[in-house]
Design an enzyme around this catalytic site. Sequence first.
Site, mmCIF file in Angstrom:
data_model
loop_
_atom_site.group_PDB
_atom_site.id
_atom_site.type_symbol
_atom_site.label_atom_id
_atom_site.label_comp_id
_atom_site.label_asym_id
_atom_site.label_seq_id
_atom_site.Cartn_x
_atom_site.Cartn_y
_atom_site.Cartn_z
ATOM 1 N N PRO A 57 4.789 4.303 -2.175
ATOM 2 C CA PRO A 57 4.597 3.034 -1.462
ATOM 3 C C PRO A 57 3.934 1.955 -2.321
ATOM 4 C CG PRO A 57 2.871 4.585 -0.881
ATOM 5 C CD PRO A 57 3.824 5.327 -1.783
ATOM 6 N N ASP A 96 1.706 1.130 1.234
ATOM 7 C CA ASP A 96 0.328 1.525 1.034
ATOM 8 C C ASP A 96 -0.525 0.333 1.452
ATOM 9 O OD1 ASP A 96 -1.601 3.274 0.308
ATOM 10 O OD2 ASP A 96 -1.215 3.192 -1.839
ATOM 11 N N TRP A 540 -5.802 6.594 -2.623
ATOM 12 C CA TRP A 540 -4.767 7.389 -3.308
ATOM 13 C C TRP A 540 -4.446 8.647 -2.504
ATOM 14 C CZ3 TRP A 540 -1.750 5.692 -7.022
ATOM 15 C CH2 TRP A 540 -2.186 4.589 -7.772
ATOM 16 N N GLN A 571 1.780 6.146 -12.948
ATOM 17 C CA GLN A 571 1.630 7.009 -11.767
ATOM 18 C C GLN A 571 1.457 8.487 -12.127
ATOM 19 O OE1 GLN A 571 0.954 5.816 -8.888
ATOM 20 N NE2 GLN A 571 1.358 3.709 -9.480
ATOM 21 N N TRP A 575 0.186 8.436 -8.159
ATOM 22 C CA TRP A 575 0.901 9.047 -7.043
ATOM 23 C C TRP A 575 1.452 10.439 -7.365
ATOM 24 C CZ3 TRP A 575 6.351 8.839 -5.036
ATOM 25 C CH2 TRP A 575 6.406 9.121 -3.667
ATOM 26 N N LYS A 610 2.091 -7.353 -22.644
ATOM 27 C CA LYS A 610 1.949 -6.852 -21.288
ATOM 28 C C LYS A 610 1.907 -8.056 -20.333
ATOM 29 C CE LYS A 610 -0.653 -3.301 -19.141
ATOM 30 N NZ LYS A 610 -1.810 -2.437 -19.061
ATOM 31 N N LYS A 613 -1.851 -11.498 -15.098
ATOM 32 C CA LYS A 613 -2.163 -12.768 -14.438
ATOM 33 C C LYS A 613 -2.877 -13.705 -15.390
ATOM 34 C CE LYS A 613 -2.171 -11.883 -9.542
ATOM 35 N NZ LYS A 613 -2.923 -11.153 -8.534
#
Length: 1009
Positions: A57, A96, A540, A571, A575, A610, A613
């Site tokens: 999610p 999530d 998590w 992940q 996850w 990379k 923001k």
Amino acid sequence: MSRVLESTVKSGLSLDYRPKEVESEVREFWERMKIPEKLRELREKENVGELGWYEGPPTLNGTPHVGHARGRVIKDLRYRFRSMQGYLVPFWAGWDTQGLPVELEAEKELGVKNKKELLERVGEERFVEECKKIIKKYYSYWESADKKLGVFIDHERAYWTYKDEYIEREWQYLKRAWEQGLLGEGYYIVAYCPSCQTSLSNAEAGLGYKEVEDPSVYFKFKVAGSENEYFVVWTTMPFTIVTDLMLAVHPDHEYAKVKVGDEVWIMADKRVEPLMKELGIEEYVKLGKVLGRELEGVKYEYPFLDLVPKQREFEANPKVHTVVAEDFVDVESASGVVHLAPGNGEEDFLVAQKRGVPIFVPYDDEVKFTSDAGAFSGLFARDADEKVIDELRKRGLLIECGTVRHEYPTCWRSHHKLIWVARKEYYIWTDRINDKILEAAGKVKYFFEGPKNRFISFLSERKPWCISRERVWGTPLPIWVCEKCGHKTLVSSKKELLEKAIEKPEGYFELHKPWIDRFILKCEKCGSKMRRVPYVIDCWFDSGAAPYSRFTDEDFKRFVPAEFLVEAIDQTRGWANSLLLEHVILTGEAESPYRSFLFYGFTLDDKGRKMSKSLGNVVEVNPLLDRYSADLCRFYLLWKTSPVDSMIFDVNDLSKRPYQVLSTLYHLNRFFLQNAEYDGFDPSKYDLDWALKSGILRPPDRWLLSKLQGLIEKYTELLESCEFNSAMALLDDFIVGTLSRNYVPMVRRDLWSDDPKYLDRRLTIYAVLWETLNTLLALINPATPFISEYLYQKVIRSFKPDLPESINFLPWPKPRKDLRNETLERDFENLLRCVSLVYSARQKAGMKRRWPLRRVYVVAPREFTESVMRLESVFLELANVKEAFYLEDPSGIEPEYLDGCVDSAEDEVQVYLYVRRDEALVSEGLMRDLARRVQALRKDLGYVPTDILESVRIAGLEEGEVEMLKGYSETMLGLVRAKKIEFLTEVEGSREGWHKSRLDGRTIYINIK
Ligand SMILES: [Zn+2]
Ligand SMILES: [Zn+2]
């Protein structure tokens, strides 16, 4: 002109491939006809099996960027691929929704600065409302991105981790852990963010490694009772000297005593020279050496006994302030002696536990020293560094003080340096079942070695999982504690809670703070009140509980373990990890909740940086797809790099190769449509079986069909093994190379003829193209579902409206063995090699491909020339040469021709192209040049290939040329599809309707009607 219009309208394909228009039309079609829903119904009714899947999610605290798009495109590809193969896949969304990131944004929205203000001014109820508002806001971005990308994921059946029904099922995992004694309270070292005031999981701590500057301090601790002997120690966290309780050396390495001035320093022997150099000490003498293990038990003088009275109390324990020998001590850097602060380091903590040394943790929730830290009380831990250094200096114990830049974990959210601190928290002791976890992980297929190793090595760290969080917006830890006797109980459902409650919230409640805390239970042991612990759990844990929590019991049996999951490479710590740990806890077995897991690489900006923001270089999906085509993006994301690698995303690349491939596919369909429509092709009558039975397939047809079977087989394998970039390259090669550049030129002339006696030949070609295009559209559908659906509707279904309503309902193509002909493929490979040698000889001689030439000699081993001879007519057609001769040795070329030859060679194959042209060849070449100009003009003016022109006039020619061209009028009429043709020296009458064109540096004029 009317024919042109009519024909275009009927075909319904615009002159150019305009992906944005294609996509909005298809999107509208899918929605209006409910295609995704119908696909689900179809697979519920008819399937060859069920393949489990659940959504990793996205956290609804941000908008989707192109890195997310990469994952969503792979998921959608896999779904469509499996669906076409006939499998039912529960491709249902999931979100999530809880945890710190959402809370922090809600705090920002509400203008609160800290937890205290939050509780006092805003209240938890309002706060929870705000969190829900935030996730709804972000959800709308994701929903719209999925629509734009063409992802068929089912939003109706999405799971949301904050919903009561999800939380209740998630609690089952905790219950299982509780029953197995794997969940409990204890001290452990956790990464703690002083700003967010909560502990972080190992996975979270791994997310924020950054280069930071820290003090670099060499100091010395005096050997107790000695005259002048000192241990030399290095640290980057001076504040931990406040909680220092031991020194550690390596048992198997030698330690030297070194005379420096009138002192004796103890340090690792191999570090003496480098360290003295680093400290700028030139005069020193090594006195002797001792093994690390022999230092065990040596007592040292802890220097701050006066400042931290508590430390004196600890000295009642004989192990406190002594040297221990431990394997983890690094003797390759600094002094090879480290100090241990069990309250501030994991290894230190474990050593203390092993030896019965107390844990000294004089910190409050903001990691400020408490009164237990004596003179340091009130200082934030890291702010105590300076005071510690000062105090060392005052006592003459500071050797050197500088700074160091190193990688250090920071909070992935607030960017504060994390502090390792012992805290009493709730843990899941996953370290106790680590063998099962590793066994389960070992059974999974990862497709690529790199991510697999990364994942397994992360799992091997075997650390307990700290799951308690002192926050609000999360799944409550459902443990109630008796006020009086301390008895604990774990509640695992709403029903159980209501049954056991002696007090409960009035009216509305949900399984969140603050409502959940209003439930008071009665202690089974002593009858007193039980209150819930104050924690929510690590978010998590929420997503890791998806396999059980997102399904019903019945669906859990059907769909777990999942056949295939895919998420980004980070992940491995996220996850993929939490899914695995929780599943082993839930089942008690060494079983993974997924059979295969693909980790895909990061997506970088066009300069290879990379996306972040702060750099302002994040490519957001929604604005990207407002401007650019979804199919082109999808193709690009799959085609550019292997899924396992980092990918450089340059939006300028979309219009390059990806556009060329899809545009070629479009034009091939258009070409087929226009011709086949003209001849009234009926695919029900003139299908491949008809052609095969009639025995009228020619070598190029059989070659194409054979190559097509190879494509189906290999492409399917590559999709299975997640080598998407190679799969796309294969399609590219087939569409642009095999079909467009090779096959079509081989048969174009056959299609050109209007003669009814060649109709069967034309129908054969249509049958072959029909088969090929149908297959290609099906194969490319999982990658670029818009163009495939569009062409399926506009081309394929226009011939056969009773075909399934959407291309997604078609079965996945299967290769036909009977169409495979490897000898023929090899012959064509040789032939095409020869043709390309002819082209390079032409280039050397300045002879355009359109100009016919008299003869060519192919000099090569017999086996090779024989294979070209078998395809001679195709060879002559493509090489545009009248005659070919085959030799094993160039000495066989007649001298009078050898003289006029240009040669070209590759390996053992040589081509001698005779390039002298007589008048007839020159005339024919000129005619072909002109025909080419006319064809281009026809296209520009919107005529389709099947339109017959009334007249063609060409002016600006020399008189001699007009004369030469007369003999070629008939051929040219065929080439340009016209009824009448005239060659002129000058434009006659008005210039209107005359189009300028360039021919070898001069201007000619063409008029067509
Ligand atoms: Zn933080
Ligand atoms: Zn009790």
